[in-house]
Scaffold this active site. Structure first.
Site, PDB file in Angstrom:
ATOM      1  N   GLU A 185      -3.389 -90.851 -66.620  1.00 50.92           N
ATOM      2  CA  GLU A 185      -4.032 -92.115 -66.255  1.00 50.92           C
ATOM      3  C   GLU A 185      -3.530 -93.165 -67.234  1.00 50.92           C
ATOM      4  OE1 GLU A 185      -8.220 -91.376 -66.458  1.00 50.92           O
ATOM      5  OE2 GLU A 185      -8.083 -89.586 -65.218  1.00 50.92           O
ATOM      6  N   ASP A 422     -11.841 -80.704 -61.539  1.00 47.91           N
ATOM      7  CA  ASP A 422     -11.621 -81.697 -62.591  1.00 47.91           C
ATOM      8  C   ASP A 422     -11.095 -81.074 -63.889  1.00 47.91           C
ATOM      9  OD1 ASP A 422     -11.605 -84.191 -63.771  1.00 47.91           O
ATOM     10  OD2 ASP A 422     -13.754 -84.551 -63.549  1.00 47.91           O
ATOM     11  N   GLU A 477     -13.240 -96.027 -63.136  1.00 48.46           N
ATOM     12  CA  GLU A 477     -14.074 -95.425 -64.183  1.00 48.46           C
ATOM     13  C   GLU A 477     -13.804 -96.029 -65.552  1.00 48.46           C
ATOM     14  OE1 GLU A 477     -13.185 -91.257 -64.313  1.00 48.46           O
ATOM     15  OE2 GLU A 477     -11.348 -91.540 -65.456  1.00 48.46           O
TER      16      GLU A 477
END
Length: 670
Positions: A185, A422, A477
């Site tokens: 990310e 996850d 997020e």
């Protein structure tokens, strides 16, 4: 002439003669060594429209280069694969050349960009002595190559060389990493190739800006039983090379989710000897809009491995974690409990939302068999079924792997529709195989899959279309703990990360702010950019399992917005890019059945521009519009709606606030 001058002349003459003799000797050496080299053979392969040309040179090793409309966009770049300490590609001997071409139509089970994809390419396969092949493909949208081996035993891959040399010091959008242990990310850092230091490296996809608006995106597809590729600077001028995580030798489990590699083997993979290897892709765009429509990752992926995919149902999801279950206006205490999730189910049923997700908190971490006392899973799933809402459960990958058989048996009894897996945070061979295993077993149990804490998409969704989406993107997020998730980032990721495949960005914030009044809040998060910027994401961002990140109470309070979002599909029959500039602005029109949906987003610059509706069919359409309000530049939640009739000859003037957006639904009038 003075004696000193005579001596100087004498020395200069001697030096001149010595240089000449040295040059002659060096020339003789070059001729001798040149005669010892293999004779160079150059082969060319052109795309179906002849705009892209691959040149492959076979000499003492294997190099390839790429031109677009006669302009060099990739210099000769070396490739090889080292198997059991033997370099496939060193002193190659061609046995056979196999030419092929294809023009066909594909109909994906889950149509992310379009219900039909044209597959059109020309290929050239080199069959070498030594039991290996290399296939090159030229598409109108880019180029790709891959190795194939034909050994009768298990093989060890020691090394892969995958160079990308460029003819100039191009600019890059470099998703810089600090470790192979990563969620991938990243923000994109702008470096000239020469500015990237030796110790720096990045994950994929990575974009390179060539000249005259041409852009190249490096990524991969059909990643199977092999580690993922990353990039770092190479020894050549303006050159990057693939790097790969070695196979894990020793891992340490720090807690329920973090399993870190502490020692690695000296090889990339142990694998079967008869196999194909991942495709190395260079997507090529003449204009930025071509990055949005590029489908090479899907086209180069393994074909579907599910015999009956009819049960797979894309849709939208009411999500709990981002909004911290901060529902209000109810007669019970909100939290991870049965009443709260029944409230989510009621909300989903009311607005036609297909699923809810129960994220972290529903089970005791480390043991999926222990549902927390506040949750009655049988009551929740029975209630969801009565409301025609599916339940998706969040799980930590390691706990799921440790308790896989019994967990999936229990999920079957509950009637669970999907899993959100996850915190994998790796893409070495072992972990890549884990993704494939979960996709396959989930399909056997008719479970949808959403991978979080994941690497980028590499085509697994074609083989297993129950894998609807994945993270591997810096999404909404981030706003819970940082102020760096800017509208500029939001209009960058569609051109780079989304080219690899669907991205679970998780849009839908109902509390919106401009940078000067944005606040970080874990429990009551907001987005940076306008309300319409968030709404437009539902058209622009591709994710067949698309989240509604905010809490149901906020959506009920903002019912006009919620009803509009609820009408937007998550899969598409057709995609048209109306305006696109990397990192600045993007406007897309998408069709589902007879309806069209338009989304527009801008960076932190306000802008005005015109779009035309010539993509519409004849006849009138009713157009419902959400646009930035006159005060959205200071109060980002400000918006206005209009409804009007339009035709294909009409042009629309769009006005977007800083960090703004615009969205419309067009329905044929009867």
């Amino acid at each position: 002439m003075q004696s000193r001058d005579k001596m100087s002349l004498y020395l200069n003459l001697n030096l001149f003669v010595m240089k000449k003799l040295s040059f002659i000797f060096l020339s003789i050496l070059i001729i001798v060594f040149s005669n010892l080299k293999a004779e160079a053979q150059i082969f060319t392969l052109k795309s179906p429209d002849n705009s892209i040309e691959i040149s492959i040179i076979i000499e003492n090793d294997i190099h390839y280069a790429v031109k677009l409309n006669g302009q060099q966009i990739l210099d000769y770049s070396k490739i090889s694969l080292t198997v059991d300490d033997k370099e496939l590609g060193a002193l190659p001997k061609i046995k056979e050349l196999v030419h092929d071409e294809k023009c066909d139509s594909l109909y994906p089970v889950v149509p992310v960009k379009s219900s039909m994809i044209i597959e059109n390419y020309k290929s050239l396969m080199f069959v070498f002595k030594g039991k290996f092949n290399i296939e090159f493909r030229a598409y109108n949208e880019g180029v790709a190559y891959r190795f194939k081996t034909d050994f009768n035993k298990e093989i060890k891959i020691n090394k892969e060389r995958s160079d990308f040399g460029f003819p100039d010091d191009f600019n890059t959008y470099f998703p810089e990493e600090t470790s192979f242990y990563s969620h991938n990310e990243r923000y994109y850092k702008n470096y000239k190739i020469s500015e990237i230091k030796e110790e720096q490296f990045c994950s994929l996809p990575m974009l390179v800006e060539a000249k005259n608006g041409v852009k190249l995106v490096i990524t991969e597809s059909d990643l199977d039983d092999y580690p993922g590729m990353w990039l770092k600077p190479s020894s050549g001028l303006y050159e990057l090379s693939g790097i790969f995580p070695f196979y894990p030798k020793k891992v340490v489990q720090e807690n329920d989710r973090n399993v870190k590699v502490t020692e690695r083997e000296n090889y990339l993979a142990l694998t079967k000897g008869k196999r194909t290897f991942p495709w190395r892709i260079i997507a090529v765009s003449r204009t930025d809009d071509e990055l949005i429509t590029n489908q090479l990752t899907y086209l180069l992926a393994k074909p579907i491995q599910i015999s009956d995919p009819s049960w797979i149902k894309p849709g939208k999801v009411a999500w709990d974690w981002w909004n911290f279950n901060n529902i209000y206006g109810v007669d019970f205490k909100a939290g991870v409990n049965t009443k709260t999730y029944k409230y989510y189910i009621d909300f989903a049923a009311k607005y036609g939302i297909e699923y809810i997700i129960m994220d972290e908190g529903w089970y005791e971490l480390g043991d999926l068999s222990k549902v927390v006392p506040e949750i009655n899973m049988e009551e929740i799933t029975t209630y969801a079924k009565s409301k025609n809402v599916g339940v998706i459960l969040w799980v930590i990958w390691k706990t799921l792997d440790d308790q896989l058989e019994e967990t999936l048996a229990q999920f079957d009894k509950w009637g669970i529709k999907g899993i959100k897996v996850d915190f994998m945070q790796r893409d070495d061979q072992w972990m890549v195989n884990y993704y494939a295993k979960i996709a396959r077993i989930a399909a056997e149990h008719k479970l949808l899959v959403d991978y979080h804490g994941s690497y980028k998409p590499t085509g697994l969704r074609r083989a297993y279309p129950n894998v609807l989406t994945r993270e591997g993107v810096r999404g909404l997020e981030q706003n819970k703990w940082a102020d760096t998730q800017t509208p500029t980032h939001n209009v960058t990721i569609p051109f780079i990360r989304m080219l690899a495949g669907p991205m679970d960005y998780t849009p839908g914030a109902m509390v919106n702010a401009q940078p000067n009044n944005f606040d970080i809040s874990w429990n009551r998060p907001m987005s940076m950019g306008t309300r319409c910027h968030q709404i437009a994401m539902y058209v622009i961002y591709e994710s067949p399992l698309q989240m509604l990140a905010d809490n149901p109470s906020n959506y009920i309070k903002e019912e006009e917005t919620t009803k509009f979002i609820a009408k937007i599909p998550t899969v598409w029959d057709e995609t048209k890019v109306l305006k696109a500039t990397l990192g600045e602005v993007i406007t897309i029109a998408r069709r589902k059945n007879n309806n069209w949906y338009i989304g527009a987003m801008t960076n932190l610059d306000a802008r005005k521009f015109e779009i035309d509706l010539s993509f519409l069919n004849e006849g009138k359409y009713q157009m419902q519009v959400f646009r930035d309000g006159p005060n959205a530049h200071r109060y980002a939640s400000d918006y206005r709606t209009i409804t009007r009739s339009v035709k294909r000859i009409d042009k629309l003037n769009l006005e977007l606030a800083p960090g703004g957006g615009w969205a419309a639904i067009l329905t044929p009038e009867k």
